[in-house]
Design an enzyme around this catalytic site. Structure first.
Site, short mmCIF file in Angstrom:
data_model
loop_
_atom_site.label_atom_id
_atom_site.label_comp_id
_atom_site.label_asym_id
_atom_site.label_seq_id
_atom_site.Cartn_x
_atom_site.Cartn_y
_atom_site.Cartn_z
N TYR A 23 0.90 -1.44 -0.09
CA TYR A 23 -0.11 0.05 0.38
C TYR A 23 1.19 1.52 -0.16
CZ TYR A 23 -3.91 -2.86 1.59
OH TYR A 23 -4.09 -4.47 1.44
N HIS A 28 -4.73 6.39 -1.64
CA HIS A 28 -4.54 6.22 -0.29
C HIS A 28 -3.94 6.49 1.10
CE1 HIS A 28 -8.38 5.86 1.41
NE2 HIS A 28 -8.57 5.19 1.98
N ASN A 75 -10.01 1.59 8.16
CA ASN A 75 -11.44 1.81 8.55
C ASN A 75 -11.11 1.48 9.87
OD1 ASN A 75 -10.31 -0.99 8.54
ND2 ASN A 75 -12.63 -1.09 6.91
#
Length: 198
Positions: A23, A28, A75
């Protein structure tokens, strides 16, 4: 332990993202990129494991700070942030969260106090965990993908996609500016900083 006796004067600065090499260059993970640059600029090592975050503490512009990268996924960012807020007795007016924002053009920066999450899962998690949204946010634009019929899937694929070479250049210009904004927030406060940089 004199450093921590004035706990209300510690500012917690959090960069949002997802942990793991897969990632690392995702849109993001813009918050991680910003907090990493801030740490490097002030010789702060994010090498301490506290709860579900990697942290480093020092001073920036004479102000006591803790920099943090939650190691939960986006999240669940609130789990890591709320732990640090409780541990160091950080009031919400001394919490700064840096994150990506779909509603701003790539490279655009906006400082905001409170307000809705606009669907950002990391901000939603922090707001839910803290029971309020009255903290300072540095929003870094990543733009939106072209509209398709399957809008939700397109957005997820977009935010979890890697920066393009052009976006890489843009983010390299953004990183020092975000660090400059953090210094301004610490020394001059949100109102002056928003007037200057928004």
């Amino acid at each position: 332990m004199l450093f921590w006796k004035k706990k209300r004067e510690v500012t917690l600065i959090v960069g949002l993202g997802n942990p793991g090499d897969n990632y690392a260059r995702n849109r993001h993970n813009t918050g991680f990129m910003c907090i990493n640059h801030l740490a490097r600029s002030h010789n702060i090592r994010l090498d301490k494991k506290e709860g579900q975050a990697r942290t480093g503490s020092s001073e920036i512009a004479g102000k006591q700070v803790i920099l943090a990268r939650p190691q939960t996924f986006m999240n669940r960012s609130g789990l890591a942030v709320s732990h640090l807020v409780r541990k160091y007795n950080v009031t919400r007016d001394r919490l700064i969260v840096i994150h990506d924002d779909l509603d701003l053009p790539s490279g655009k920066i906006r400082i905001r106090q409170g307000g809705s999450s606009a669907g950002h899962r990391g901000i939603m998690s922090i707001t839910d965990s803290l029971g309020g949204h009255d903290f300072t946010r540095i929003r870094v634009g990543i733009g939106r993908p072209d509209a398709t019929e399957d809008k939700d899937t397109e957005v997820v694929d977009y935010v979890l996609g890697d920066l393009t070479p052009e976006e890489e250049k843009t983010i390299e210009e953004v990183l020092p500016r975000v660090s400059e904004i953090v210094t301004s927030l610490l020394t001059e406060g949100p109102e002056i900083t928003m007037n200057r940089y928004n």
